[in-house]
Scaffold this active site. Structure first.
Site, PDB file in Angstrom:
ATOM      1  N   CYS A 127       0.821  -1.205   0.000  1.00 25.82           N
ATOM      2  CA  CYS A 127       0.000   0.000   0.000  1.00 25.82           C
ATOM      3  C   CYS A 127       0.864   1.267   0.000  1.00 25.82           C
ATOM      4  O   CYS A 127       1.511   1.561  -1.002  1.00 25.82           O
ATOM      5  CB  CYS A 127      -0.985  -0.047   1.166  1.00 25.82           C
ATOM      6  SG  CYS A 127      -2.457   0.964   0.891  1.00 25.82           S
ATOM      7  N   GLU A 153      -2.665  -9.030   4.126  1.00 26.48           N
ATOM      8  CA  GLU A 153      -2.928  -9.583   5.465  1.00 26.48           C
ATOM      9  C   GLU A 153      -4.393  -9.957   5.642  1.00 26.48           C
ATOM     10  O   GLU A 153      -4.742 -10.709   6.558  1.00 26.48           O
ATOM     11  CB  GLU A 153      -2.487  -8.591   6.545  1.00 26.48           C
ATOM     12  CG  GLU A 153      -3.460  -7.495   6.882  1.00 26.48           C
ATOM     13  CD  GLU A 153      -3.580  -6.436   5.791  1.00 26.48           C
ATOM     14  OE1 GLU A 153      -4.639  -5.786   5.719  1.00 26.48           O
ATOM     15  OE2 GLU A 153      -2.616  -6.267   5.023  1.00 26.48           O
ATOM     16  N   GLN A 157       3.913   2.780  -2.720  1.00 26.96           N
ATOM     17  CA  GLN A 157       4.095   4.142  -3.224  1.00 26.96           C
ATOM     18  C   GLN A 157       5.491   4.672  -2.877  1.00 26.96           C
ATOM     19  O   GLN A 157       6.102   5.385  -3.670  1.00 26.96           O
ATOM     20  CB  GLN A 157       2.995   5.036  -2.669  1.00 26.96           C
ATOM     21  CG  GLN A 157       1.607   4.645  -3.158  1.00 26.96           C
ATOM     22  CD  GLN A 157       0.483   5.087  -2.227  1.00 26.96           C
ATOM     23  OE1 GLN A 157       0.668   5.946  -1.375  1.00 26.96           O
ATOM     24  NE2 GLN A 157      -0.680   4.486  -2.379  1.00 26.96           N
ATOM     25  N   HIS A 161      -3.800  -5.137   0.371  1.00 33.13           N
ATOM     26  CA  HIS A 161      -3.557  -5.600   1.738  1.00 33.13           C
ATOM     27  C   HIS A 161      -3.609  -7.128   1.821  1.00 33.13           C
ATOM     28  O   HIS A 161      -4.671  -7.705   2.062  1.00 33.13           O
ATOM     29  CB  HIS A 161      -4.599  -4.997   2.682  1.00 33.13           C
ATOM     30  CG  HIS A 161      -4.409  -3.545   2.958  1.00 33.13           C
ATOM     31  ND1 HIS A 161      -4.027  -3.056   4.185  1.00 33.13           N
ATOM     32  CD2 HIS A 161      -4.525  -2.462   2.155  1.00 33.13           C
ATOM     33  CE1 HIS A 161      -3.934  -1.739   4.140  1.00 33.13           C
ATOM     34  NE2 HIS A 161      -4.235  -1.357   2.907  1.00 33.13           N
TER      35      HIS A 161
END
Length: 381
Positions: free
Chosen positions: A265, A357, A269, A355
């Protein structure tokens, strides 16, 4: 800005005001008062507790597109951090009575307890369509004594700062380093830079025998290598990546040393910037747990969990030359072609924009933690 708990017998009106002047009227949900933030929508049908406690939602007013919210109440196990981070919460039909064997209290009660101002009973379909067509924008929720004429409320909203240019990652990151021990036999040590990390992320690594040293966002290169890491991880987080010059500098130093590296995420960047690519703000972002992404390495399409309003501007096709060798786009969003993954071909480093996770969310992308572990095998040996 937050307010105190809603008092019994308080006013039954609440107002949501967008910066372009559109107004939605409903009922208070959570605390009474006023709050400001960027209005965004999340398409997840489950996982509101994980969403609300995700630090990446700092300074955002989250609109739930699922019509019924709060059915399973609030428990003491599913928080992704130590508090609710959203600025405000917008729902259509809140549960009257929660029903779940783990629930300790209602969502409404938890919002009150943490002073989060919300609104319910509005047409969230119309609001979502408006944000999709006009883009995410500044907004305010007002209830109780904060309610005033619409023109005055609009002026308060328009006086708030924009999300573009906002530096927020240090606000949400840990101030002190801590360790998440490996579960079972320890295989590797990872230094994780906390830019807004979710609790499940180091847990997923711990499940794979990784001892995770979670470091503040202000950690230096010396701090990173003081833990003698086999790999370095850069987490998710809020705000505009163009403000994150310090993490970019640390990332470049890690790339110089050739240490295995994984970013998710905000971390993607940061990697994009470290490689020399630009970043840009998406019109309304990706938020939810049902986003289709293709892993170009395998050709497999995965349903993934997202929460980002910025993205990396990198060529989708072909291989790009960077100061750290060749890089390619490894994952792409099938809805809009946004870059969802980067992979270096000459160094052990990669990232994804979503994500893995999966808290909350599908588990299609859990293999990425195994991929990170496999990069550390040669270095560890």
């Amino acid at each position: 800005m937050r307010s105190g708990p809603m008092s019994a017998g308080g006013p039954s009106a609440a107002v949501l005001v967008l910066e372009d002047g559109r107004v939605f009227r409903g009922r208070p949900y959570g605390a009474l008062g006023e709050t400001f933030g960027e209005a965004v929508f999340s398409t997840g049908m489950t996982g509101y507790q994980e969403t609300l406690t995700d630090p990446s939602y700092d300074r955002q007013i989250v609109v739930a597109t699922a019509p019924q919210i709060g059915n399973t109440g609030w428990n003491d196990e599913d928080d992704e951090s130590g508090r609710i981070w959203v600025s405000g919460y917008v729902v259509r039909d809140p549960a009257r009575v929660p029903s779940n064997w783990r629930a300790k209290r209602s969502l409404d009660e938890e919002l009150e307890r943490q002073g989060v101002v919300g609104i319910s009973g509005i047409d969230t379909r119309a609001l979502t369509r408006h944000l999709r067509e006009r883009g995410s924008m500044r907004a305010g929720i007002f209830s109780g004594e904060a309610i005033a004429p619409d023109a005055e409320l609009l002026a308060r909203v328009q006086a708030q700062p924009q999300m573009k240019g906002a530096s927020l990652y240090e606000e949400v990151a840990t101030k002190e380093a801590y360790v998440v021990p490996a579960i079972g036999e320890k295989r590797f040590t990872v230094a994780a830079i906390d830019l807004g990390i979710k609790g499940m992320t180091p847990h997923r690594m711990a499940e794979r025998g990784i001892e995770v040293h979670v470091l503040p966002a202000t950690a230096t290169v010396e701090d990173v290598y003081a833990v003698e890491p086999d790999g370095v991880f850069f987490s998710n987080g809020p705000g505009d990546p163009e403000t994150a010059d310090h993490p970019v500098a640390v990332m470049r130093a890690v790339l110089e040393r050739g240490t295995p590296l994984f970013g998710i995420c905000f971390g993607q960047q940061i990697l994009g910037r470290a490689l020399g690519f630009g970043t840009y703000k998406l019109k309304y972002g990706h938020r939810g747990i049902n986003q289709p992404v293709q892993d170009r390495t395998t050709g497999k399409v995965e349903v993934t969990a997202h929460n980002h309003g910025f993205a990396v501007d990198a060529p989708l096709d072909g291989v790009s030359e960077t100061p750290f060798g060749r890089v390619e786009v490894s994952h792409v969003c099938l809805n809009d072609g946004v870059v969802e993954g980067l992979r270096l071909l000459d160094r052990p480093a990669f990232s994804v924009q979503y994500h893995p996770e999966a808290a909350a969310g599908p588990h299609d992308a859990a293999y990425l933690f195994d991929r990170f572990a496999s990069l550390m095998e040669p270095a560890h040996g």
